[in-house]
Design a protein around this motif. Sequence first.
Motif, mmCIF file in Angstrom:
data_model
loop_
_atom_site.group_PDB
_atom_site.id
_atom_site.type_symbol
_atom_site.label_atom_id
_atom_site.label_comp_id
_atom_site.label_asym_id
_atom_site.label_seq_id
_atom_site.Cartn_x
_atom_site.Cartn_y
_atom_site.Cartn_z
ATOM 1 N N PRO A 48 -11.854 28.738 -18.911
ATOM 2 C CA PRO A 48 -12.397 28.127 -17.683
ATOM 3 C C PRO A 48 -11.805 28.772 -16.432
ATOM 4 C CG PRO A 48 -10.766 26.673 -18.673
ATOM 5 C CD PRO A 48 -10.907 27.839 -19.602
ATOM 6 N N THR A 76 -15.481 24.207 -12.680
ATOM 7 C CA THR A 76 -15.035 25.401 -13.397
ATOM 8 C C THR A 76 -16.241 26.172 -13.914
ATOM 9 O OG1 THR A 76 -14.862 24.210 -15.508
ATOM 10 C CG2 THR A 76 -12.908 24.266 -14.095
ATOM 11 N N ARG A 77 -16.011 27.456 -14.197
ATOM 12 C CA ARG A 77 -17.060 28.326 -14.734
ATOM 13 C C ARG A 77 -16.590 28.883 -16.071
ATOM 14 N NH1 ARG A 77 -17.530 31.187 -10.736
ATOM 15 N NH2 ARG A 77 -19.525 30.489 -9.889
ATOM 16 N N PRO A 78 -17.397 28.754 -17.144
ATOM 17 C CA PRO A 78 -16.970 29.252 -18.460
ATOM 18 C C PRO A 78 -17.163 30.764 -18.582
ATOM 19 C CG PRO A 78 -19.123 28.217 -18.639
ATOM 20 C CD PRO A 78 -18.692 28.037 -17.207
ATOM 21 N N TYR A 81 -19.284 21.870 -21.376
ATOM 22 C CA TYR A 81 -20.036 23.119 -21.419
ATOM 23 C C TYR A 81 -21.183 23.053 -22.422
ATOM 24 C CZ TYR A 81 -16.092 25.100 -18.814
ATOM 25 O OH TYR A 81 -15.131 25.362 -17.870
ATOM 26 N N LEU A 87 -13.486 19.979 -21.510
ATOM 27 C CA LEU A 87 -14.211 21.124 -20.974
ATOM 28 C C LEU A 87 -15.242 21.639 -21.978
ATOM 29 C CD1 LEU A 87 -11.258 23.044 -19.278
ATOM 30 C CD2 LEU A 87 -13.255 22.124 -18.099
ATOM 31 N N GLU A 92 -14.678 18.890 -14.543
ATOM 32 C CA GLU A 92 -15.184 19.977 -15.376
ATOM 33 C C GLU A 92 -16.228 20.817 -14.655
ATOM 34 O OE1 GLU A 92 -14.901 16.868 -16.155
ATOM 35 O OE2 GLU A 92 -14.087 16.552 -18.163
ATOM 36 N N VAL A 118 -12.572 26.204 -26.362
ATOM 37 C CA VAL A 118 -12.014 26.396 -25.025
ATOM 38 C C VAL A 118 -10.502 26.501 -25.138
ATOM 39 C CG1 VAL A 118 -11.662 25.352 -22.754
ATOM 40 C CG2 VAL A 118 -13.904 25.241 -23.833
#
Length: 554
Positions: free
Chosen positions: A148, A161-163, A57, A53, A158, A272
């Motif tokens: 995430p 998902t939103r960071p 990102y 992840l 990956e 992360v």
Amino acid sequence: MTLQIAIKILKNSDNRKWWKIINKMSGKPRTTKPFTLGRNGEILNNLQASNALNEFYTSVNAGIPPLDVNLLPSFLPSNDSVPVVECYQVCKKLQSVHPFKAPGPDNISPRILKEYAHVLAEPITIIFNTSLASGVVPSGWKESNIVPIPKTSKPTAEADTRPISLTSSLSKVLEDFVVSWLIEDVKEKIDPSQFGCLKGTSTTFCLLDMLHTWLSHLDGLCNHLRICFLDFSKAFDRIGYNLLIEKLIYLGARRSLIPWIINFLSNRNQLVKFDGATSVWLSVNAGVPRGTKLGPILFLVMVNNLRITSPETRMWKYVDDVSASECLSRNCTSITQSTLNSVQLWASDNWMKLNIKKCKELRVSFLGETSQLMPLLIDGHSIETVRSHKVLGLTIQNNLKWDEHIYEIVSKASKRLHILRVLRRSGIPPADLLTVYIALIRSILEYSCEVWHSSISCYLSDKIEKIQKRALRIIYPEQTYKDALLLAGITKLETRREDLCLKTLTKITRGGPLTQYVTQTRSNEHNYFIRSLNNLSTYKCRTDLWNARCPKII
């Protein structure tokens, strides 16, 4: 009875724990469910998933050049002095910190900052002023813990998902001061079509401006509308620092703050955290963290020069959501494609990308025949033409009616009535059930109602009112709807919507972004006393075409 007393005591002492128990008793699912990630058909363990992840990102902005001070225009020496924060200001900010927010990488709890604000205010003030004067941000304030958050119900990759960044609480307090200074410097030059992250703006104002413009065009010589809803891919993560600083200088941000902002954006690192596992640290060369106070205003500066100069076309921006419309007359050539090309050119010059899958086109026409329009293209790919699209939480149809939106919110609210039934069987008192209804159900039925309240038919209004009737029947099973309203101390939803419309109108007349649409009577129009002190002219909902046909009735 013991449970009711315990819940009542808990509500008066700790509202947060009360809501936590209410959600648990109602069986409400968690907002973020645990999920797994796979690669090449194999499930990744938590450590592998966290590293994967983090790499994903940081790869979003891999092609954007890092910050290079040598490429920036000259901004030093500065004639203005470095701003200074006072101890009482810092103490006030610390007291307003949310105590239950998650701490950043420095592990300083916001609760400690809030409870000991009077003790910590003086040393923190010295740290803040030293950081501003030297233009140096502590390295710990430039680190982020990324959590995430799933964008889909069952994420498998990956990209699903939103960071969300968790940064230092102390950094956010200082950023709050910097944001207020920046807004003071650049607010006069911010694009008036931007309705996000600024005081006096909201999604409701943006939607009101959209609908007013569209209906005004259709009421005039315009035969149909061509509306584009544009979406930028990873917009916050693709901000180039060199371009951002140049735009800040151009907009007139005080030069004494530029070194601090440059240092704030330089040498940032992130990791992360995924289901107990922690990834390695990776450096970030572009983008603004979403968990910072400074990020939104910097993004507004970045997209400020995205504008349309054509008189036939209008644009609306709510942070990274961009909508553009063109009014077309019969046998008129559309220029929407050229507008889209200019937006695409701006995106490529600013290291951003349009998400073709999420860009949509909506065509509105009240004529029996619609002109044949060529499909819109982005990078050679055509944009999907839809019959309805959700914009800022409201579903807009191609006939500008609200049937789909009302059906959607009624369906969503109906499902949440199950929460009231479960809590009622658990012995929760009616007063607490009413609190749950107002917070979780009525809020859905009233979102941006100022936009659609005057345009819905009676049967749609009755559908919305029926939800409140069912809710009050659960809370007060032995009472009629009229008596239940008196016991609850609330009014009908239609009455509440009218009150909300009047409140919004009052906000507009106080100098909001839609002031030009409100006509006020002149103070010298008469010199005698009248009973009504309303200084707003009231108009009946009639089109210009109706007025032209029936001039004697007006």
